[in-house]
Scaffold this active site. Structure first.
Site, mmCIF file in Angstrom:
data_model
loop_
_atom_site.group_PDB
_atom_site.id
_atom_site.type_symbol
_atom_site.label_atom_id
_atom_site.label_comp_id
_atom_site.label_asym_id
_atom_site.label_seq_id
_atom_site.Cartn_x
_atom_site.Cartn_y
_atom_site.Cartn_z
ATOM 1 N N LYS A 41 72.037 128.672 -18.197
ATOM 2 C CA LYS A 41 71.987 129.218 -16.835
ATOM 3 C C LYS A 41 73.233 130.004 -16.433
ATOM 4 C CE LYS A 41 67.961 127.885 -15.801
ATOM 5 N NZ LYS A 41 67.029 128.944 -16.170
ATOM 6 N N TYR A 71 65.602 122.311 -28.596
ATOM 7 C CA TYR A 71 66.649 121.428 -28.072
ATOM 8 C C TYR A 71 66.277 120.021 -28.532
ATOM 9 C CZ TYR A 71 67.724 125.129 -24.578
ATOM 10 O OH TYR A 71 68.054 126.305 -23.945
ATOM 11 N N TYR A 79 63.408 126.696 -16.218
ATOM 12 C CA TYR A 79 63.957 127.355 -17.406
ATOM 13 C C TYR A 79 63.811 128.878 -17.293
ATOM 14 C CZ TYR A 79 65.296 127.871 -22.308
ATOM 15 O OH TYR A 79 65.967 128.209 -23.465
ATOM 16 N N PRO A 115 75.932 124.305 -20.907
ATOM 17 C CA PRO A 115 75.084 125.357 -21.484
ATOM 18 C C PRO A 115 73.626 124.961 -21.703
ATOM 19 C CG PRO A 115 76.547 124.435 -23.146
ATOM 20 C CD PRO A 115 76.951 123.828 -21.849
ATOM 21 N N HIS A 131 60.591 135.608 -25.382
ATOM 22 C CA HIS A 131 60.048 134.312 -25.822
ATOM 23 C C HIS A 131 59.080 133.764 -24.785
ATOM 24 C CE1 HIS A 131 62.998 132.891 -29.194
ATOM 25 N NE2 HIS A 131 62.683 134.164 -29.307
HETATM 26 C C1 PHB Z 1 72.557 130.432 -27.356
HETATM 27 O O1 PHB Z 1 71.717 131.083 -27.988
HETATM 28 O O2 PHB Z 1 73.772 130.583 -27.537
HETATM 29 C C2 PHB Z 1 72.074 129.428 -26.369
HETATM 30 C C3 PHB Z 1 70.717 129.324 -26.116
HETATM 31 C C4 PHB Z 1 70.261 128.391 -25.203
HETATM 32 C C5 PHB Z 1 71.162 127.574 -24.562
HETATM 33 C C6 PHB Z 1 72.515 127.685 -24.797
HETATM 34 C C7 PHB Z 1 72.979 128.619 -25.702
HETATM 35 O O3 PHB Z 1 70.694 126.647 -23.676
#
Ligand code: PHB
Ligand code: APR
Length: 389
Positions: free
Chosen positions: A296, A200, A384, A292, A72
C-alpha cells in the site's frame, strides 16, 4: 527564487505531485537531497492500484507501464499446503498492475525535463520557514551556495526521515506507531516467477512472498528477526527457505538464480496527524508508513497526491481556499483504512514472537474461513485492489 508550490522530496510522491500541478499550469519547484541515480537505486514494492495507474494515465505517462506492466486478476494466500486464490477481478471487477516502483519513478523522472519541471537534485540542508504564514519559504544549499525559495505552499514529500513533518509543532501533532519484531529479507533475481500471480504464505517456519517484475525477473521475500544480518543469508539459504515456506506446489516451480539485490527492510506502521498545518501539506511516507504486506505504500502516496493536487487546483485555479483545510481529514480517512488492511494482513500472515498456540490456531481458523467464504474474500479483494478515492 519564487514559485507557487515548493515540493520537498523527489520520490514518487513529490514527482507525481509536481507533474499533476505542472499539467494544470501551477508553478512548482522540487528540492531533492539525493542525486537522481541514488533515488533510482532504491528497490521498493511493485503492485499498483487503479488510483495510481489512473494518475499516470491522466498525465500521459503510462506508455511504458502499459507495455511492460503485468495486469493481475488475483493473488494467493498460502496456508501450509494449500493456495487460497483471491479472485480480485471476479469479486471487484477490477485489477492491479504489477510494475516496480523504481520503474514508475524512472518514468516520472524522465518526463520531468521534457515537461519543464524544475527539480533541484543534491539540495542540502533543506529547512522550512514561516509555515504558519501565507508566505512560507524554504532554504537549502545547492552548488555550495545557500538559496531561498519563496512559495504560497510547501508540500512535504520527503519520506519518513525528511524535515517537513518535524516542522509541525508537537503541540498540534499526534503520531501513532507500531514497530514489528521482524523485517523482510528481499531477493531480486533474473529468473522466471514460480507462479503467474503473487503468493503470500504463512508457514510454520514464517512468512514468504513470491512476487515478480516481469516474465524473466522475480522478487521474493521471507520474514526474519530484525536482528538478522543480510551477510548471513547466502542465496542458497534464501532459496531453501522459500522452497519450504511457499509450499510444495510453488516450490516445484521455483527457478533458482544469483541475486541481483538482497536487503532486509524493517516493518513499521506509522501515522502522523494532522497532514496539514498552515501552509504545509504532507504527502506519502512523510506522514505515514505501512508494512509492505499488501503493497500500500506507494498507492497511499498516490492517493495523497490526488487529494493534495485537487485542493491546490481549487486554490489556484478557482480561488477556492476552503479545500486546503479539508486536505488532512480527507487524506487521513483513506490512510487509516489502508493502515488497518496492511496491519491485519501482516497480523494474519506472520508469526509474532509473543504468539502462543492459541494465536496460531486463530490464524489457521481465519485462513480457513477466508478459504470458505466469498464475503471474506470480497473484503480482502476490495482492500487489496484499493478503496475508492
Ligand atoms: C514486491 O513485488 O516487491 C511486493 C509485492 C507485494 C507486496 C510487497 C512487495 O505486498
Ligand atoms: N531534503 C530534500 N529531500 C529529502 C530530504 C531532505 N532533507 N529528506 C528526504 N528527502 C527525499 C528522499 O531522498 C526521497 O527521495 O524525499 C524523498 C522521499 O521519497 P520516498 O521515501 O520514496 O517517499 P514517497 O515519495 O512518499 O513515496 C512513498 O515510496 O518510498 C516508498 O515505501 C515508500 O512505497 C512508499 C512510497
Amino acid at each position: 527564487m519564487k514559485t507557487q508550490v515548493a515540493i520537498i522530496g523527489a520520490g514518487p510522491a513529490g514527482l507525481l505531485l509536481a507533474h499533476c500541478l505542472k499539467a494544470e499550469g501551477i508553478d512548482c519547484v522540487v528540492l531533492e537531497r539525493q542525486t537522481a541515480p541514488y533515488v533510482l537505486s532504491r528497490i521498493r514494492a511493485g503492485v499498483l492500484e487503479e488510483v495510481t495507474v489512473g494518475l499516470m494515465e491522466r498525465l500521459g505517462l503510462d506508455a511504458r507501464m502499459k507495455a511492460e506492466g503485468l495486469p493481475h486478476d488475483g493473488f494467493n494466500l498460502a496456508d501450509g499446503e494449500r493456495l487460497i486464490r483471491i479472485d480480485i477481478k471476479a469479486l471487484t471487477g477490477r485489477q492491479v498492475m504489477v510494475y516496480g516502483q523504481t520503474q514508475l519513478t524512472r518514468d516520472l523522472m524522465e518526463a520531468a525535463g521534457p515537461r519543464g519541471l524544475e527539480v533541484v537534485y543534491a539540495a542540502a540542508d533543506v529547512a522550512l520557514h514561516d509555515i504558519e504564514s501565507d508566505a512560507p519559504w524554504v532554504s537549502y544549499t545547492s552548488g555550495g551556495i545557500r538559496q531561498r525559495l519563496d512559495a504560497r505552499f510547501i508540500i512535504g514529500c520527503d519520506g519518513f526521515h525528511g524535515p517537513s513533518r518535524k516542522a509541525i509543532p508537537a503541540s498540534v501533532a499526534r503520531s501513532f506507531e507500531r514497530v514489528y519484531p521482524f523485517g523482510w529479507l528481499g531477493i531480486l533475481a533474473d529468473v522466471p516467477p514460480c507462479n503467474h500471480e503473487l503468493i503470500y504464505a504463512n508457514h510454520d517456519r514464517g512468512f514468504a512472498l513470491a512476487s515478480q517484475r516481469s516474465a524473466a525477473r522475480s522478487r521474493y521475500y521471507i520474514d526474519v528477526p530484525v536482528t538478522e544480518k543480510v551477510e548471513d543469508w547466502s542465496d542458497e539459504r534464501i532459496w531453501d527457505e522459500l522452497s519450504v515456506r511457499l509450499g510444495p506446489e510453488a516450490a516445484s516451480h521455483i527457478t533458482r538464480g544469483p541475486s541481483i539485490e538482497k536487503s532486509i527492510a524493517p516493518l513499521r506502521s506509522f501515522v502522523f496527524e494532522p497532514m496539514r498545518h498552515g501552509s504545509l501539506l504532507l504527502c506519502g511516507d512523510a506522514a505515514h508508513i505501512v508494512p509492505p504486506t499488501g503493497a500500500k505504500g506507494l498507492n497511499l502516496a498516490a492517493s495523497d497526491v490526488h487529494y493534495a493536487a485537487g485542493a491546490l487546483l481549487a486554490f489556484f485555479r478557482r480561488n477556492d481556499a476552503d479545500a486546503i483545510p479539508g486536505y488532512s481529514e480527507k487524506a487521513l480517512a483513506r490512510v487509516w483504512k489502508a493502515e488497518r488492511f496492511s496491519w491485519s494482513l501482516t497480523r494474519l500472515m506472520h508469526r509474532f514472537p509473543e504468539d502462543g498456540a492459541f494465536e496460531r490456531r486463530m490464524q489457521i481458523a481465519e485462513l480457513d474461513y477466508i478459504a470458505s467464504s466469498e464475503a471474506a474474500q470480497r473484503a480482502i479483494a476490495e482492500n487489496y485492489v484499493g478503496l475508492p478515492v
